[in-house]
Scaffold this motif. Structure first.
Motif, PDB file in Angstrom:
ATOM      1  N   LEU A 150       0.805  -1.219   0.000  1.00  0.00           N
ATOM      2  CA  LEU A 150       0.000   0.000   0.000  1.00  0.00           C
ATOM      3  C   LEU A 150       0.842   1.274   0.000  1.00  0.00           C
ATOM      4  N   LEU A 151       1.981   1.235   0.677  1.00  0.00           N
ATOM      5  CA  LEU A 151       2.803   2.434   0.817  1.00  0.00           C
ATOM      6  C   LEU A 151       3.971   2.483  -0.157  1.00  0.00           C
ATOM      7  N   GLY A 152       4.401   1.315  -0.604  1.00  0.00           N
ATOM      8  CA  GLY A 152       5.567   1.266  -1.480  1.00  0.00           C
ATOM      9  C   GLY A 152       6.851   1.111  -0.680  1.00  0.00           C
ATOM     10  N   LYS A 153       7.924   0.787  -1.394  1.00  0.00           N
ATOM     11  CA  LYS A 153       9.193   0.507  -0.725  1.00  0.00           C
ATOM     12  C   LYS A 153       9.755   1.720   0.001  1.00  0.00           C
ATOM     13  N   LYS A 154       9.653   2.895  -0.606  1.00  0.00           N
ATOM     14  CA  LYS A 154      10.265   4.085  -0.010  1.00  0.00           C
ATOM     15  C   LYS A 154       9.676   4.397   1.361  1.00  0.00           C
ATOM     16  N   LEU A 155       8.355   4.368   1.445  1.00  0.00           N
ATOM     17  CA  LEU A 155       7.713   4.648   2.731  1.00  0.00           C
ATOM     18  C   LEU A 155       7.931   3.512   3.721  1.00  0.00           C
ATOM     19  N   LEU A 156       8.041   2.282   3.203  1.00  0.00           N
ATOM     20  CA  LEU A 156       8.324   1.151   4.076  1.00  0.00           C
ATOM     21  C   LEU A 156       9.656   1.359   4.789  1.00  0.00           C
ATOM     22  N   THR A 162      15.119  -0.586  10.212  1.00  0.00           N
ATOM     23  CA  THR A 162      15.885  -1.828  10.348  1.00  0.00           C
ATOM     24  C   THR A 162      15.880  -2.653   9.060  1.00  0.00           C
ATOM     25  N   ILE A 163      15.010  -2.297   8.113  1.00  0.00           N
ATOM     26  CA  ILE A 163      14.917  -3.052   6.857  1.00  0.00           C
ATOM     27  C   ILE A 163      15.884  -2.455   5.838  1.00  0.00           C
ATOM     28  N   PRO A 164      16.871  -3.226   5.386  1.00  0.00           N
ATOM     29  CA  PRO A 164      17.814  -2.705   4.384  1.00  0.00           C
ATOM     30  C   PRO A 164      17.119  -2.474   3.044  1.00  0.00           C
ATOM     31  N   LYS A 165      17.519  -1.418   2.353  1.00  0.00           N
ATOM     32  CA  LYS A 165      16.967  -1.165   1.030  1.00  0.00           C
ATOM     33  C   LYS A 165      17.405  -2.264   0.066  1.00  0.00           C
ATOM     34  N   ILE A 166      16.555  -2.542  -0.913  1.00  0.00           N
ATOM     35  CA  ILE A 166      16.811  -3.624  -1.858  1.00  0.00           C
ATOM     36  C   ILE A 166      18.158  -3.444  -2.564  1.00  0.00           C
ATOM     37  N   ASN A 167      18.449  -2.223  -2.979  1.00  0.00           N
ATOM     38  CA  ASN A 167      19.682  -1.961  -3.722  1.00  0.00           C
ATOM     39  C   ASN A 167      20.770  -1.317  -2.869  1.00  0.00           C
ATOM     40  N   ALA A 168      20.653  -1.464  -1.554  1.00  0.00           N
ATOM     41  CA  ALA A 168      21.647  -0.867  -0.657  1.00  0.00           C
ATOM     42  C   ALA A 168      23.022  -1.487  -0.883  1.00  0.00           C
ATOM     43  N   GLU A 169      24.064  -0.669  -0.853  1.00  0.00           N
ATOM     44  CA  GLU A 169      25.444  -1.150  -0.959  1.00  0.00           C
ATOM     45  C   GLU A 169      25.914  -1.560   0.431  1.00  0.00           C
ATOM     46  N   LEU A 170      25.562  -2.753   0.813  1.00  0.00           N
ATOM     47  CA  LEU A 170      25.907  -3.237   2.141  1.00  0.00           C
ATOM     48  C   LEU A 170      27.372  -3.674   2.174  1.00  0.00           C
ATOM     49  N   LYS A 171      28.035  -3.376   3.277  1.00  0.00           N
ATOM     50  CA  LYS A 171      29.476  -3.637   3.384  1.00  0.00           C
ATOM     51  C   LYS A 171      29.815  -4.776   4.340  1.00  0.00           C
ATOM     52  N   LYS A 172      28.854  -5.182   5.135  1.00  0.00           N
ATOM     53  CA  LYS A 172      29.120  -6.224   6.123  1.00  0.00           C
ATOM     54  C   LYS A 172      27.908  -7.144   6.222  1.00  0.00           C
ATOM     55  N   PRO A 173      28.064  -8.337   6.836  1.00  0.00           N
ATOM     56  CA  PRO A 173      26.911  -9.221   7.002  1.00  0.00           C
ATOM     57  C   PRO A 173      25.742  -8.497   7.662  1.00  0.00           C
ATOM     58  N   THR A 174      24.578  -8.591   7.034  1.00  0.00           N
ATOM     59  CA  THR A 174      23.417  -7.808   7.454  1.00  0.00           C
ATOM     60  C   THR A 174      22.188  -8.699   7.540  1.00  0.00           C
ATOM     61  N   GLN A 175      21.410  -8.519   8.610  1.00  0.00           N
ATOM     62  CA  GLN A 175      20.160  -9.265   8.729  1.00  0.00           C
ATOM     63  C   GLN A 175      19.133  -8.676   7.770  1.00  0.00           C
ATOM     64  N   VAL A 176      18.467  -9.546   7.013  1.00  0.00           N
ATOM     65  CA  VAL A 176      17.465  -9.115   6.041  1.00  0.00           C
ATOM     66  C   VAL A 176      16.200  -9.952   6.233  1.00  0.00           C
TER      67      VAL A 176
END
Length: 313
Positions: A150-156, A162-176
Motif C-alpha cells: 500500500l505504501l511502497g518501498k520508499k515509505l516502508l 531496520t529493513i535494508p533497502k533492496i539496492n543498498a550497498e551493504l558492506k558487512k553481514p546484514t540481517q534481512v
C-alpha cells in the motif's frame, strides 16, 4: 574421491534440473572448481520430469561419481516439492539449494560454513547475485506485507529503519527479511525444524515463506555482501501469462498463510482495485484482474495441475 565416499559431507548441494541439462553440468563444474578439497560436498540433482530424457542422461553422466546422486521424478513437482525430494537424501550439516543456472566464480562455501558455525542463530544466508554481464542485481528483499503493497518501498523503509533497502550497498553481514532463492544456504537443523520448503508452492515466493517461518522460530536470515555468484536467470522458461498468474497465486497463498486473513483481504482487495484501473488504460492487465476476481486465491488453479500446458511453455 574415496575420502568423500566415507566422510560425512559438510554441505549437501541440491540442484533442480528442468530442461537445463548443460546448465546443470556447468553449475556443478563451477562449484567444484571453486570449492577447496577441505570442504566435503555431496551433490543431489533432482530432475523435475524434464523433456528429452534428461534425467536418464544426467544419471549416465554421473554414474561414476560417488559424490553425485541423480533422482528422477515422474511429474514436475515445482521448486518447493522438488527441493524437498532432494533434501530427504541430504546428509550434510548445511544445505545449499542452488538453481541450475548459477555459476560460482569464487570459493563461496568456506566462508559461509565458517560464518554459520560461528553464528548459531542464523538459519539461512545468501550472497550477492551478479547477472551474466557481471552487474549486481537484487539479492535480498523485504517481506511484502500491507505496508509494502500500500505504501511502497520508499515509505516502508522510512517507517522501519531496520529493513535494508533492496539496492543498498551493504558492506558487512546484514540481517534481512529474505534472500533470493537462486542460492540459499541453510543450517540443516534449522531447515528441518521449520519444516523445509512448502511443497504446496509450485513456483515463486518460497524464500518469503521459509524465511518468515524461520524468523518466527527465532532464526535470522543473513546477507553476506562480499561473496558473489552469477545467476544467468530465466533459462528454464519465459515469464508468460501462466507464470504471471502463478506468481500471484503463490504470493496470496504465502500472505494468507503467514500474515493472517485480515492482511490477506487488505492486500487482495488492493490488488483487485489496482488491476481494475490498470486494465482500463492497458488491456493486458484485464486477464490478471479477471483471474484474481474469480479464482486468484486458490491453489487449485496452479500450473502444477497443467503439466502438459507447462511443458509447452
Amino acid at each position: 574421491m574415496e575420502k568423500s565416499s566415507f566422510t560425512k559431507p559438510h554441505i549437501s548441494v541440491v540442484i533442480l534440473n528442468y530442461n537445463t541439462f548443460q546448465l546443470t553440468l556447468d553449475c556443478i563444474a563451477s562449484i567444484k572448481k571453486n570449492t577447496p578439497p577441505a570442504i566435503v560436498v555431496e551433490y543431489i540433482i533432482v530432475d523435475n520430469a524434464s523433456a528429452n530424457n534428461e534425467g536418464a542422461l544426467l544419471a549416465t553422466e554421473f554414474q561414476n561419481s560417488s559424490d553425485i546422486k541423480v533422482i528422477k521424478t515422474q511429474i514436475n513437482l515445482g521448486f518447493g516439492a522438488g527441493n524437498m525430494v532432494g533434501a530427504q537424501q541430504a546428509t550434510g550439516s548445511f544445505f545449499a539449494f542452488i538453481n541450475s543456472d548459477v555459476l560460482f566464480t569464487q570459493d563461496c562455501f568456506s566462508e559461509m560454513v565458517s560464518f554459520m558455525k560461528t553464528n548459531k542463530d542464523v538459519g539461512v544466508c545468501g550472497i550477492q547475485i551478479l547477472n551474466r554481464e557481471g552487474q549486481k542485481t537484487i539479492s535480498q528483499r523485504p517481506f511484502e506485507g500491507v505496508r509494502y503493497k500500500l505504501l511502497g518501498k520508499k515509505l516502508l523503509y522510512k517507517t522501519d529503519a531496520t529493513i535494508p533497502k533492496i539496492n543498498a550497498e551493504l558492506k558487512k553481514p546484514t540481517q534481512v527479511d529474505f534472500v533470493i532463492g537462486s542460492f540459499m544456504f541453510f543450517n540443516a537443523s534449522a531447515y528441518r525444524e521449520c519444516g523445509g520448503f512448502d511443497p504446496n508452492i509450485f513456483l515463486y515466493y518460497e524464500e518469503f515463506d521459509i524465511c518468515y517461518r524461520l524468523k518466527k522460530l527465532g532464526y535470522k536470515t543473513m546477507f553476506l555482501p562480499h561473496l558473489q555468484y552469477i545467476h544467468l536467470e530465466g533459462q528454464s522458461g519465459a515469464f508468460n501469462i501462466l507464470k504471471k498468474k502463478e506468481h500471484l497465486l503463490s504470493y496470496l497463498y504465502v500472505v494468507r498463510k503467514n500474515l493472517g486473513i485480515f492482511k490477506f483481504w487488505i492486500i487482495k482487495n488492493y490488488l483487485l482495485i489496482s488491476y481494475f484501473f490498470k486494465a482500463i488504460f492497458k488491456p493486458k492487465y484485464l486477464p490478471m484482474f479477471t483471474f484474481l476476481l474469480f479464482r486468484g486465491e486458490s491453489l487449485a488453479h496452479s500450473i502444477r495441475h497443467l503439466q502438459k500446458q507447462l511443458e509447452k511453455k
